[in-house]
Design an enzyme around this catalytic site. Structure first.
Site, PDB file in Angstrom:
ATOM      1  N   ASP A  22       0.846  -1.207   0.000  1.00 53.53           N
ATOM      2  CA  ASP A  22       0.000   0.000   0.000  1.00 53.53           C
ATOM      3  C   ASP A  22       0.877   1.251   0.000  1.00 53.53           C
ATOM      4  O   ASP A  22       0.375   2.369  -0.076  1.00 53.53           O
ATOM      5  CB  ASP A  22      -1.018  -0.013   1.156  1.00 53.53           C
ATOM      6  CG  ASP A  22      -0.370  -0.104   2.520  1.00 53.53           C
ATOM      7  OD1 ASP A  22       0.865  -0.230   2.591  1.00 53.53           O
ATOM      8  OD2 ASP A  22      -1.106  -0.041   3.526  1.00 53.53           O
ATOM      9  N   SER A  23       2.212   1.052   0.003  1.00 59.50           N
ATOM     10  CA  SER A  23       3.131   2.164  -0.255  1.00 59.50           C
ATOM     11  C   SER A  23       2.845   2.765  -1.628  1.00 59.50           C
ATOM     12  O   SER A  23       3.281   3.880  -1.922  1.00 59.50           O
ATOM     13  CB  SER A  23       4.587   1.679  -0.186  1.00 59.50           C
ATOM     14  OG  SER A  23       4.770   0.501  -0.934  1.00 59.50           O
ATOM     15  N   ASP A  38      -1.088  -6.090  -0.310  1.00 63.21           N
ATOM     16  CA  ASP A  38      -1.408  -5.470   0.974  1.00 63.21           C
ATOM     17  C   ASP A  38      -2.905  -5.247   1.105  1.00 63.21           C
ATOM     18  O   ASP A  38      -3.553  -4.776   0.164  1.00 63.21           O
ATOM     19  CB  ASP A  38      -0.736  -4.086   1.061  1.00 63.21           C
ATOM     20  CG  ASP A  38       0.433  -4.082   2.015  1.00 63.21           C
ATOM     21  OD1 ASP A  38       0.528  -4.984   2.870  1.00 63.21           O
ATOM     22  OD2 ASP A  38       1.264  -3.163   1.902  1.00 63.21           O
ATOM     23  N   LYS A  73      -1.241  -9.419   2.801  1.00 61.35           N
ATOM     24  CA  LYS A  73      -0.494  -9.008   3.996  1.00 61.35           C
ATOM     25  C   LYS A  73      -1.350  -8.054   4.801  1.00 61.35           C
ATOM     26  O   LYS A  73      -2.026  -7.196   4.230  1.00 61.35           O
ATOM     27  CB  LYS A  73       0.819  -8.328   3.589  1.00 61.35           C
ATOM     28  CG  LYS A  73       1.588  -7.727   4.777  1.00 61.35           C
ATOM     29  CD  LYS A  73       3.022  -7.372   4.445  1.00 61.35           C
ATOM     30  CE  LYS A  73       3.208  -6.040   3.776  1.00 61.35           C
ATOM     31  NZ  LYS A  73       2.698  -4.876   4.532  1.00 61.35           N
ATOM     32  N   GLU A  93      -1.446  -5.707   8.678  1.00 55.73           N
ATOM     33  CA  GLU A  93      -0.594  -5.138   9.727  1.00 55.73           C
ATOM     34  C   GLU A  93      -1.178  -5.343  11.115  1.00 55.73           C
ATOM     35  O   GLU A  93      -2.379  -5.158  11.321  1.00 55.73           O
ATOM     36  CB  GLU A  93      -0.419  -3.624   9.477  1.00 55.73           C
ATOM     37  CG  GLU A  93       0.293  -3.318   8.168  1.00 55.73           C
ATOM     38  CD  GLU A  93       0.503  -1.827   7.938  1.00 55.73           C
ATOM     39  OE1 GLU A  93       0.220  -1.014   8.854  1.00 55.73           O
ATOM     40  OE2 GLU A  93       0.950  -1.475   6.828  1.00 55.73           O
ATOM     41  N   GLU A 136       9.233  -4.464  10.382  1.00 54.37           N
ATOM     42  CA  GLU A 136       9.652  -3.158   9.845  1.00 54.37           C
ATOM     43  C   GLU A 136      10.234  -2.279  10.944  1.00 54.37           C
ATOM     44  O   GLU A 136       9.622  -2.121  12.015  1.00 54.37           O
ATOM     45  CB  GLU A 136       8.457  -2.468   9.166  1.00 54.37           C
ATOM     46  CG  GLU A 136       8.843  -1.105   8.580  1.00 54.37           C
ATOM     47  CD  GLU A 136       7.855  -0.550   7.567  1.00 54.37           C
ATOM     48  OE1 GLU A 136       6.867  -1.236   7.236  1.00 54.37           O
ATOM     49  OE2 GLU A 136       8.086   0.590   7.113  1.00 54.37           O
TER      50      GLU A 136
END
Ligand code: KIV
Length: 289
Positions: free
Chosen positions: A51-52, A90, A119, A121, A189
């Protein structure tokens, strides 16, 4: 009638095997088909449609503006280019928080768009139940702990996480719960190298580090960082392998000069009428003038 399902060369089992055999796992982000193809051909194990994308492609200030629609489009583009490696998509901000059902539905949409895994978080009890249900539904999951960009506003900025023995144990505890819930790998991270090493050594599933030092089972970096394309800032942990920003701006300047001076297009870049059609044109011209 038999249906042949073509599995990628790299699967979740490859990740586990690489950890067992102490071979490093390589992951890069990508957001478009051609970059995905180049990375795939270069031999990367996995492409993360991060999602960057919100920051490096769409120009948002953080990842929290990225939507499911964005992720569907970018995941489909990457999947069309990546034939061999494992594509992980993501799950964007708030696409897995309102209910487990909604989370599984959205994860399924990203698999339908072409990803082989998703993925997400965090490692709270709620998120553990999301991971369990995804895996039960046939959706492989990558966890993401340490600095979790979707929690930027809660964390109060881009801060290193796990900076004490207690905090390291807390992250390990969450990682173990993710492992028990069925996650096949976890991204760590921005955590100190020693913490990442401790967590890595105490898990059966592989860790993929970003700003987490040398001892994780693999590494991931953002494509635009390694290519030198994203110029807003360069994180300490990102290594630049190219300077695409200069290549792009120099190319644009040369093009502008060539158009303005008449150097572009030249004979090799144009189409011509045939001799016969040219004669026809001359006839038209002589009759009408
Ligand atoms: O979105 C992303 O690119 C990521 C990486 C930083 C791991 O989550």
């Amino acid at each position: 009638m038999s249906v042949e399902v073509k599995l990628k060369d790299v699967t979740v089992n490859t990740f586990l095997k690489k950890k067992r055999e102490k071979q490093k796992i390589t992951m890069l982000t990508a957001y478009d088909c051609s970059t995905a193809k180049y990375f795939d051909d270069a031999g990367v194990d996995s492409i993360l449609v991060g999602d960057s994308v919100g920051m490096v492609v769409l120009g948002y200030e953080s990842t929290t503006s990225v939507t499911m629609n964005d992720m569907r489009v970018f995941t489909a583009a990457v999947s069309r280019g990546a034939k061999r490696c494992l594509v992980v998509a993501d799950m964007p901000f708030m696409s897995y928080h309102s209910s487990v059902e909604e989370a599984v539905k959205n994860a399924g949409e990203l698999i339908r768009a072409g990803a082989s895994a998703v993925k997400l978080e965090g490692g709270t009890d709620y998120l553990i139940s999301v991971v369990k249900r995804c895996v039960e539904s046939g959706i492989p999951v990558v966890g993401h702990l340490g600095f979790t960009p979707q929690y930027l506003n809660v964390l109060g900025g881009y801060k290193i996480q796990g900076k004490s023995a207690d905090k390291t144990r807390f992250i390990l505890n969450q990682a173990k719960k993710l492992e028990e819930a069925g996650a096949f790998c976890v991204v760590l991270e921005m955590v100190p190298e020693e913490s990442a090493k401790y967590i890595t050594e105490n898990l059966n599933i592989p860790t993929i580090g970003i700003g987490a030092g040398r001892y994780t089972d693999g590494q991931v970096l953002v494509a635009d960082d390694i290519l030198g394309k994203y110029s807003e800032f360069k994180p300490k942990f990102a290594r630049r392998y190219a300077d695409l920003k200069s290549v792009i701006s120099e190319s644009a300047k040369s093009y502008i000069n060539d158009v303005q001076s008449g150097a572009f297009p030249d004979e090799t870049e144009i189409f011509h009428l045939s001799e016969d059609e040219l004669k026809e044109m001359e006839k038209i011209e002589s009759c009408c003038n």
